[in-house]
Design a protein around this motif. Structure first.
Motif, short mmCIF file in Angstrom:
data_model
loop_
_atom_site.label_atom_id
_atom_site.label_comp_id
_atom_site.label_asym_id
_atom_site.label_seq_id
_atom_site.Cartn_x
_atom_site.Cartn_y
_atom_site.Cartn_z
N LYS A 31 26.90 -22.69 9.72
CA LYS A 31 25.81 -22.51 8.77
C LYS A 31 24.71 -21.59 9.32
N SER A 32 24.56 -21.53 10.64
CA SER A 32 23.57 -20.62 11.22
C SER A 32 23.92 -19.17 10.91
N HIS A 33 25.21 -18.88 10.95
CA HIS A 33 25.68 -17.54 10.62
C HIS A 33 25.39 -17.22 9.16
N ARG A 34 25.62 -18.20 8.30
CA ARG A 34 25.37 -17.98 6.87
C ARG A 34 23.87 -17.82 6.59
N LEU A 35 23.06 -18.65 7.21
CA LEU A 35 21.62 -18.59 6.99
C LEU A 35 21.06 -17.24 7.43
N LYS A 36 21.65 -16.66 8.45
CA LYS A 36 21.18 -15.37 8.97
C LYS A 36 21.28 -14.27 7.90
#
Length: 312
Positions: A52-57
């Motif tokens: 999810k960190s990758h998506r939020l970025k």
């Protein structure tokens, strides 16, 4: 709450924080009451393969282009009726969501779509950013609600969906027969907590009364009751302390911090179960004005300007 949602409804949530809206939907997936459904314009071909960190970025990188804008988030719930869900396939809904985003001017923006199954009807949440990925400027949001309503009419015509009328006020009032009362009340609080125009405890109380709900003092605490419109309790009261999600004006600082940290969109957990209450509550300010209440709950004194007589 006992409801029979018969119409397609699209709601544009007034959510300021893209991160909070994003994390709310991601948490639903973690709880296995929602699933990844669709994405567009992302750096990865399938962003759901990553964390999810990758998506939020995808959003934070864009929003750094214009940190001065306060309301950066685009958070939309797409709510087909139960009958609509029987006629529209997942493929069709993906196509219609893409068409909707183009209709609203966000066709070039990255966005994620989540399919929620935690309520009475399957519905979808779209999360994106209002900051243009190319220019860094805020995308114009004039007449968004009307544009969404126009899209619904076109969608219903394209797929020959039957748009049944329903009485909003009767559907969304609690009664002695309402099901899952505690969960439904929490969902109501979650929805109302996001409405900026409900800016005082007095206004919150008045809004609750519109759906036959009252919060009353009991001993050292408070209870939540469902009344019949005349003050008579028609369901067994529930202590306010038993609710995980509480009305915003009845939570202490510690609970507020916990609530914001755990599950929130714009600092408060939202639920699209009440997303189609938007029109019901959009007239709240008008109703408050009609009832003559100030923000602090005091009565407004209407004064008429005396006409001055012109002296000759």
């Amino acid at each position: 709450m006992n409801s029979d949602p018969l119409d397609m409804v699209i709601v544009i949530h007034q959510t300021k924080s893209t991160q909070n809206a994003f994390l709310y939907n991601e948490k639903k997936v973690e709880q296995k009451v929602a699933s990844f459904f669709h994405s567009r314009n992302t750096k990865a071909i399938n962003p759901f393969f990553y964390n999810k960190s990758h998506r939020l970025k995808e959003f934070t990188d864009i929003e750094r282009l214009n940190p001065r804008i306060k309301n950066k988030c685009l958070h939309i719930s797409f709510n087909p009726s139960t009958a609509d869900n029987l006629k529209l396939t997942d493929k069709t809904i993906r196509e219609e969501i893409d068409a909707f985003m183009k209709h609203m001017g966000y066709e070039n923006q990255p966005y994620f779509v989540y399919k929620h199954k935690d309520l009475e009807r399957v519905h979808f949440h779209i999360v994106s950013t209002r900051i243009d990925r190319q220019t860094g400027k805020k995308i114009k949001d004039n007449h968004e609600r009307q544009k969404a309503q126009n899209f619904i009419k076109e969608l219903e015509q394209r797929h020959q969906l039957k748009n049944k009328q329903f009485r909003e006020e009767s559907v969304f009032k609690f009664s002695a027969r309402s099901r899952n009362i505690k969960k439904s009340l929490e969902d109501l609080f979650r929805h109302m907590n996001q409405i900026d125009s409900i800016s005082s405890k007095a206004l919150y109380d008045e809004a609750l009364k519109l759906v036959n709900v009252e919060i009353r003092k009991s001993g050292r605490g408070h209870i939540v009751v469902v009344a019949d419109g005349e003050g008579k309790v028609i369901r067994y009261p529930i202590r306010l302390s038993k609710f995980k999600e509480k009305p915003i004006f009845w939570i202490n600082k510690k609970e507020e911090l916990e609530q914001r940290f755990l599950i929130s969109t714009d600092g408060k957990l939202r639920s699209s179960h009440y997303s189609f209450l938007k029109d019901f509550f959009s007239g709240l300010n008008r109703k408050m004005g009609y009832q003559g209440l100030n923000k602090d709950g005091t009565k407004l004194l209407k004064t008429r300007k005396k006409k001055r007589k012109l002296r000759r």
